[in-house]
Scaffold this active site. Structure first.
Site, mmCIF file in Angstrom:
data_model
loop_
_atom_site.group_PDB
_atom_site.id
_atom_site.type_symbol
_atom_site.label_atom_id
_atom_site.label_comp_id
_atom_site.label_asym_id
_atom_site.label_seq_id
_atom_site.Cartn_x
_atom_site.Cartn_y
_atom_site.Cartn_z
ATOM 1 N N CYS A 73 0.877 -1.166 0.000
ATOM 2 C CA CYS A 73 0.000 0.000 0.000
ATOM 3 C C CYS A 73 0.913 1.214 0.000
ATOM 4 O O CYS A 73 1.588 1.484 0.992
ATOM 5 C CB CYS A 73 -0.909 0.005 1.226
ATOM 6 S SG CYS A 73 -1.897 1.520 1.384
ATOM 7 N N GLU A 105 -3.847 1.135 -6.169
ATOM 8 C CA GLU A 105 -2.876 0.135 -6.596
ATOM 9 C C GLU A 105 -2.735 0.209 -8.112
ATOM 10 O O GLU A 105 -3.668 0.634 -8.809
ATOM 11 C CB GLU A 105 -3.282 -1.280 -6.175
ATOM 12 C CG GLU A 105 -3.069 -1.599 -4.715
ATOM 13 C CD GLU A 105 -1.607 -1.612 -4.272
ATOM 14 O OE1 GLU A 105 -0.727 -1.348 -5.133
ATOM 15 O OE2 GLU A 105 -1.358 -1.864 -3.088
#
Length: 261
Positions: free
Chosen positions: A2, A116
């Site tokens: 992340c 992402e």
């Protein structure tokens, strides 16, 4: 991993969500404002629970700001922080950089959602095309990411009573992605469900097995993912437009040619 997320909640909303008394919100939280492109080394909002100095057997929950990129208390300098933005669930209870924080300094990092990048097989100028996706709860609820925090003593500041003498930093816990999200990236942030806030934040609880049982990846269908503009790839870009889904035809405004007048 992340490595980028969005955070636009008003402090008042977070106070209600995490049951924090109004007097336990640091001024820096109010000053931070919305950030739709949170990146490592940024100041971010964190929910922490600390032992009460006057009553050590009780705790106080606070809303504060910390720097993203964990700097362990034993580090010689802060440069290590840029490499410790994530901690793997599989090894967090054992790694020297995270072990102490996992035992006593856990936090929640509230977000709207995270980004992402999916690496496509097609190539542009010989390089793989990376398409960003925004991953978030479709019902608009807070994404409560599990985190750790550390407090590092800056010895260049002589007076330990000054705020500048202590650097607060954090990291996001991640695990393997096993559902449809795994097609975008193989790692996802660990979440803390609302009924587990108290147990996760409690600094008086330190059993690693008990703590690991509190953490869960998002249940199938709990999160929604859609493609967004490549503008989010640059930390210079910010604003709510970054979380807008691409139109059905897939055209990205970021790819549009510049018109000269």
């Amino acid at each position: 991993m992340c490595g980028r997320y969005a955070s636009s909640r008003a402090p008042s909303d977070l106070v209600a969500e995490f049951e924090i008394e109004a007097g336990n919100v640091r001024e820096s939280v109010e000053e931070l404002g919305e950030n739709y492109n949170v990146a490592p080394t940024n100041q971010v909002i964190a929910v922490v629970e600390r032992k009460d100095r006057e009553q050590p057997d009780t705790t106080v929950r606070k809303l504060t700001t910390v720097k993203w990129g964990l700097v362990p208390s034993w580090a010689k300098d802060t440069s290590i922080g840029s490499r410790l933005i994530n901690a793997r669930m599989e090894t967090v209870a054992e790694k020297p950089a995270f072990k102490k924080a996992f035992a006593t300094r856990r936090c929640i990092l509230p977000a709207d959602g995270y980004y992402e990048w999916y690496t496509a097989e097609e190539k542009l100028n010989g390089k793989p095309v990376k398409q960003p996706y925004f991953i978030h709860p479709p019902d608009g609820s807070v994404l409560s990411m599990a985190g750790l925090y550390e407090i590092w003593r800056d010895k260049s500041v002589a007076d330990p009573d000054q705020d500048a003498a202590w650097l607060w930093t954090c990291t996001v816990l991640t695990t393997s992605a096993t559902d449809d999200l795994g097609r975008i990236h193989d790692r996802i942030p660990l979440l803390v469900e609302r009924e587990r806030y108290d147990a996760w934040l409690d600094p008086l609880s330190s059993d690693p097995d008990d703590l690991l049982e509190l953490l869960v990846p998002a249940a199938p269908g709990r999160l929604e993912a859609y493609a967004v503009s490549k503008a989010v790839s640059s930390v210079k870009n910010n604003g709510p437009h970054l979380v807008d889904p691409l139109p059905p035809d897939g055209d990205d405004p970021q790819d549009a040619p510049t018109t000269l007048f």
